[in-house]
Design an enzyme around this catalytic site. Structure first.
Site, PDB file in Angstrom:
ATOM      1  N   HIS A  75       0.848  -1.203   0.000  1.00  0.00           N
ATOM      2  CA  HIS A  75       0.000   0.000   0.000  1.00  0.00           C
ATOM      3  C   HIS A  75       0.879   1.248   0.000  1.00  0.00           C
ATOM      4  CE1 HIS A  75       0.465   0.980   4.360  1.00  0.00           C
ATOM      5  NE2 HIS A  75       0.424  -0.321   4.561  1.00  0.00           N
ATOM      6  N   ASP A  77      -0.044   4.440   1.183  1.00  0.00           N
ATOM      7  CA  ASP A  77      -0.336   5.480   2.169  1.00  0.00           C
ATOM      8  C   ASP A  77       0.440   5.198   3.444  1.00  0.00           C
ATOM      9  OD1 ASP A  77      -1.955   3.169   2.544  1.00  0.00           O
ATOM     10  OD2 ASP A  77      -3.236   4.286   3.925  1.00  0.00           O
ATOM     11  N   GLU A 160      -4.971   2.034   2.939  1.00  0.00           N
ATOM     12  CA  GLU A 160      -4.936   0.819   3.756  1.00  0.00           C
ATOM     13  C   GLU A 160      -4.999   1.161   5.230  1.00  0.00           C
ATOM     14  OE1 GLU A 160      -3.021  -2.370   6.176  1.00  0.00           O
ATOM     15  OE2 GLU A 160      -2.407  -0.286   5.894  1.00  0.00           O
TER      16      GLU A 160
END
Length: 498
Positions: A75, A77, A160
């Protein structure tokens, strides 16, 4: 030594670039642009989904077209947490990565030991190694044309750490493959074949308000706790600042009355609260008695958490006196209610030794104009275990007429088979390159694999990664050596998987 000088250079160069691109959950556009530019430069097929996910595909090496299709996933983020006393705008400001190595005055011996040498941390913020280091590992694999491999699909998901938006909205067609390797784990030498499910819990506490008279305002700021990831660190028994603040005030209430004006605790839902801030109105004739009782109670909590939260401290100060505050009864009910909510480890797994099965994190408290908003994050490896926590919370909330509770965004747990050719190869690589027999286990933190398993039950998955210590806290750091080893393991595993 600078990060750009570390090997493998591609991995750490990408990671350093990520640090210069603000990317807290919900603000991953800059990262997506970086990934698309990367794909264009390397003439790779790519897709930007409406939800923000980026998919990059690389064809198999010559002669490996019939090898298993492998999906690499991370992910893009990060969790935005800044150390108490510092400021940082995660939407605008870059992260400052710093290398700590043996011999440097700032390096911590415990971290050097756990990281097996030098590590990278940030300057008083979360680092974003969760999961920037996983994304960097994937890009380094994709750009090296000397590596031998079968067909590769790289999936980079968004949000996420907050809503699981990317995993929930991923086009299932991108999960058409034989294996998925998730690079979002944080224990080097452990191969995860399962994870916990969770559910967002939102509580509204509607207090009775009264006019404050003959009172003095006082502020209590509890900070310096270790905090950490509410999944992977919950078993460490670190203090929860919200819970401790309530316990401290409950002790003070035995000797002195007060009225709550404001309660603000915790940072985000999946982080153990490291600070809590309360404003009170205290009767003028008992102000000194209140201060003494608060200090005395704090000494006891500092002793209780001396091992896990040695830097915990309490500041008493001034604040504005508000015309209205929670009534005495509402103030006491609020503190008792928060203390009664499930928090911490609730049950250990009987399948995986030393792994938490079920837990709950008392995450945040926010005072609004006419209510207090409280959030929790229950987790469990078992659907029934998660149901049990939900029922407990619901029962506690039903005891007060002024409390409303809602449950949203339930995420899936996941279990995958352990007797696959991929796991056999990974075990062999860990033994050859690191001299360790990797532990096959489950992780109490939530992983996107749960959503992927729900979308494609036949997909065989595993999660791995280098050592990342204290994710979701300003003490987050990543092992340099373990990152190097994971890269070599990935590279040679893909070369041999047929």
């Amino acid at each position: 030594m600078e990060i750009k000088d570390l090997a493998p250079q591609a991995v750490f160069a990408h990671f350093e670039n990520f640090c210069h691109i603000p990317h807290p959950s919900g603000h991953e556009r800059g990262m997506a642009k970086y990934l698309i530019t990367f794909a264009q430069q390397h003439k790779l097929e790519f897709e930007l989904e409406d939800c923000g996910n980026v998919i990059i595909k690389k064809k198999a090496s010559a002669g490996r077209e019939n090898s298993p299709v492998v999906i690499l996933q991370a992910h893009i983020d990060m969790v935005p947490v800044v150390r108490d006393g510092f400021t940082h705008d995660f939407v605008k400001d870059p992260i400052t990565p710093i290398i700590r190595e043996d011999g440097s005055a700032e390096a911590k011996a415990e971290l050097l030991k756990r990281c097996d040498g030098a590590y990278i941390c940030a300057d008083n913020t979360t680092l974003g190694a969760d999961d920037g280091i996983g994304a960097a590992l994937i890009l380094s694999i994709l750009e090296d044309d000397s590596l031998v491999h079968g067909p590769l699909t790289a999936i980079f998901t968004v949000e996420e750490e907050s809503t699981m938006k990317g995993a929930q909205n991923l086009d299932p067609s991108y999960l058409e493959g034989d294996y998925l390797i998730n690079l979002d784990s944080e224990e080097h030498g452990e191969l995860f074949v399962g994870c916990a499910g969770s559910i967002n819990t939102n509580i509204t506490f509607i207090p009775e308000m009264v006019k404050v008279v003959d009172c003095a305002p006082i502020m209590l700021n509890l900070s310096g706790l270790s905090g950490g990831h509410s999944g992977s660190d919950i078993h460490l028994n670190r203090g929860n600042a919200i819970d401790i603040m309530c316990g401290l005030l409950a002790e003070v209430a035995d000797t002195t009355d007060f009225f709550v004006q404001k309660f603000h605790g915790g940072e985000i839902r999946n982080s153990i609260p490291s600070s809590a801030y309360v404003e009170l109105a205290v009767p003028l004739n008992s102000l000194d008695e209140f201060k003494e009782a608060a200090r005395t109670a704090m000494v006891r909590y500092q002793d209780l958490y001396a091992d896990t939260d040695p830097d915990m401290h309490l500041i008493l100060g001034k604040c504005p006196l508000q015309p209205m505050a929670l009534s005495y009864t509402s103030s006491q009910n609020l503190l008792s209610f928060l203390r009664a909510l499930p928090n911490g480890v609730l049950r250990m797994s009987s399948t995986y030794l030393g792994v938490v099965e079920t837990s709950c994190n008392l995450s945040t408290v926010r005072t609004k104009a006419d209510a207090l908003n409280i959030s929790l994050l229950p987790r469990s490896l078992s659907d029934y275990g998660l149901d049990d926590v939900i029922d407990k919370i619901d029962c506690i909330c039903s005891l007060l007429d002024n409390v409303e509770v809602g449950f949203t965004g339930r995420s899936f747990g996941w279990t995958s088979p352990v007797d696959t050719p991929l796991i056999a190869l990974l075990r062999q690589q860990y033994q050859q390159k690191c001299g360790i027999d990797p532990k096959i286990t489950s992780i109490h933190a939530g992983l996107e694999c749960g959503y992927f398993a729900n979308a494609n039950p036949n997909l065989k998955m595993i999660s791995l990664g280098p050592t990342v210590i204290s994710p979701h806290s300003p003490d987050e750091c990543v092992s340099i050596k373990h990152t190097q080893e994971v890269y070599e393991i990935l590279k040679d595993t893909l070369a041999q998987l047929s």
